[in-house]
Design a protein around this motif. Structure first.
Motif, mmCIF file in Angstrom:
data_model
loop_
_atom_site.group_PDB
_atom_site.id
_atom_site.type_symbol
_atom_site.label_atom_id
_atom_site.label_comp_id
_atom_site.label_asym_id
_atom_site.label_seq_id
_atom_site.Cartn_x
_atom_site.Cartn_y
_atom_site.Cartn_z
ATOM 1 N N GLY A 103 87.535 82.152 81.025
ATOM 2 C CA GLY A 103 87.845 83.053 79.927
ATOM 3 C C GLY A 103 89.105 82.649 79.188
ATOM 4 O O GLY A 103 89.306 81.494 78.851
ATOM 5 N N HIS A 104 89.983 83.608 78.989
ATOM 6 C CA HIS A 104 91.184 83.402 78.201
ATOM 7 C C HIS A 104 92.421 83.589 79.069
ATOM 8 O O HIS A 104 92.406 84.335 80.030
ATOM 9 C CB HIS A 104 91.232 84.396 77.035
ATOM 10 C CG HIS A 104 90.050 84.294 76.129
ATOM 11 N ND1 HIS A 104 90.062 83.575 74.967
ATOM 12 C CD2 HIS A 104 88.804 84.819 76.226
ATOM 13 C CE1 HIS A 104 88.888 83.661 74.363
ATOM 14 N NE2 HIS A 104 88.115 84.421 75.110
ATOM 15 N N ILE A 105 93.474 82.920 78.712
ATOM 16 C CA ILE A 105 94.736 83.057 79.433
ATOM 17 C C ILE A 105 95.765 83.673 78.487
ATOM 18 O O ILE A 105 96.100 83.080 77.461
ATOM 19 C CB ILE A 105 95.238 81.694 79.940
ATOM 20 C CG1 ILE A 105 94.216 81.089 80.901
ATOM 21 C CG2 ILE A 105 96.604 81.849 80.616
ATOM 22 C CD1 ILE A 105 94.569 79.699 81.380
ATOM 23 N N PRO A 106 96.246 84.898 78.789
ATOM 24 C CA PRO A 106 97.212 85.530 77.891
ATOM 25 C C PRO A 106 98.548 84.815 77.908
ATOM 26 O O PRO A 106 98.945 84.227 78.902
ATOM 27 C CB PRO A 106 97.338 86.951 78.466
ATOM 28 C CG PRO A 106 96.986 86.796 79.911
ATOM 29 C CD PRO A 106 95.958 85.705 79.967
ATOM 30 N N MET A 107 99.238 84.861 76.787
ATOM 31 C CA MET A 107 100.551 84.234 76.678
ATOM 32 C C MET A 107 101.596 85.233 77.174
ATOM 33 O O MET A 107 102.157 86.011 76.395
ATOM 34 C CB MET A 107 100.794 83.805 75.233
ATOM 35 C CG MET A 107 99.751 82.818 74.725
ATOM 36 S SD MET A 107 99.875 82.486 72.950
ATOM 37 C CE MET A 107 101.482 81.701 72.886
ATOM 38 N N GLN A 108 101.832 85.233 78.453
ATOM 39 C CA GLN A 108 102.702 86.231 79.046
ATOM 40 C C GLN A 108 104.173 85.890 78.799
ATOM 41 O O GLN A 108 104.588 84.747 78.946
ATOM 42 C CB GLN A 108 102.438 86.325 80.552
ATOM 43 C CG GLN A 108 101.026 86.781 80.883
ATOM 44 C CD GLN A 108 100.865 87.129 82.333
ATOM 45 O OE1 GLN A 108 101.781 87.618 82.969
ATOM 46 N NE2 GLN A 108 99.684 86.891 82.872
ATOM 47 N N PRO A 109 104.969 86.895 78.436
ATOM 48 C CA PRO A 109 106.392 86.670 78.210
ATOM 49 C C PRO A 109 107.153 86.543 79.515
ATOM 50 O O PRO A 109 106.683 86.974 80.576
ATOM 51 C CB PRO A 109 106.821 87.930 77.444
ATOM 52 C CG PRO A 109 105.874 88.981 77.927
ATOM 53 C CD PRO A 109 104.561 88.276 78.155
ATOM 54 N N THR A 110 108.326 85.959 79.448
ATOM 55 C CA THR A 110 109.198 85.862 80.621
ATOM 56 C C THR A 110 109.874 87.207 80.864
ATOM 57 O O THR A 110 109.870 88.106 80.008
ATOM 58 C CB THR A 110 110.275 84.799 80.398
ATOM 59 O OG1 THR A 110 111.131 85.223 79.323
ATOM 60 C CG2 THR A 110 109.647 83.448 80.053
#
Length: 204
Positions: A2-9
């Motif tokens: 699927g998709h990989i979210p751009m998670q913040p630090t």
């Protein structure tokens, strides 16, 4: 996968939380005191940590996603109102509506709205969260207004309808407004839709 979210630090999350606090600090004193009191409990804890959606292919599906999405709506709404109707709505109203248009996704003040999906297969498919069956069952916009009411926060008619109608005409309960949707509610919907589009994770 699927998709990989751009998670913040963690540092980025802390910075976004500071922005939220700064916006709230700029509200009129009576409103600020009530919202700060509300945020000292479960509503605030969930606002800063909840995802904005349940699936990775949707927008901001990660802890803190709701907060980041809400800030993006504030930013978009400022740009849109400045371009289309400069000076018509106060900075406080724009910040208030943007921050709390999805407040119902925090839950009902007792139960979180989103909980981690218990099924490993679903999680591997990107369905990371599910709706908490213990949470008060009503449309998210109405649940958000319910929370604000329970904490004594009063709204103008523009603010109320902007939160109530933020999902636009996609929601069946909003169709009666279709021929006469209030101006700020329409602008909020546009700001929300653009934020959702810009936050979607890229396909892998």
């Amino acid at each position: 996968e699927g998709h990989i979210p751009m998670q913040p630090t963690n540092e980025e999350i802390a910075g976004k939380a500071a922005l939220v606090n700064n916006l709230i600090a700029g509200f009129s004193e009576q409103r600020r005191v009530l919202i700060e009191r509300m945020f000292n409990g479960p509503v605030g804890a969930s606002f800063y940590t909840a995802p904005a959606s349940s699936r990775e292919e949707f927008h901001s599906c990660y802890p803190g996603g709701l907060m980041i999405h809400s800030l993006n709506v504030v930013k978009n709404l400022k740009v849109i109102t400045q371009a289309l109707c400069p000076g018509k709505f106060s900075n406080e109203t724009i910040a208030f509506v943007g921050l709390f248009h999805d407040l119902g996704k925090t839950g009902d003040g007792v139960h979180d709205f989103y909980v981690p999906h218990p099924n490993d297969w679903h999680r591997k498919q990107g369905h990371l969260y599910e709706v908490n069956k213990e949470c008060l069952n009503m449309p998210n916009s109405e649940r958000g207004l319910f929370i604000l009411q329970n904490h004594g926060v009063t709204l103008s008619s523009d603010e109320y309808l902007s939160i109530r109608l933020n999902d636009g005409m996609y929601a069946e309960e909003n169709r009666i407004y279709g021929v006469d949707i209030p101006q700020l509610a329409l602008l909020t919907h546009w700001a929300d839709m653009w934020a959702c589009k810009s936050e979607k994770a890229p396909s892998q």
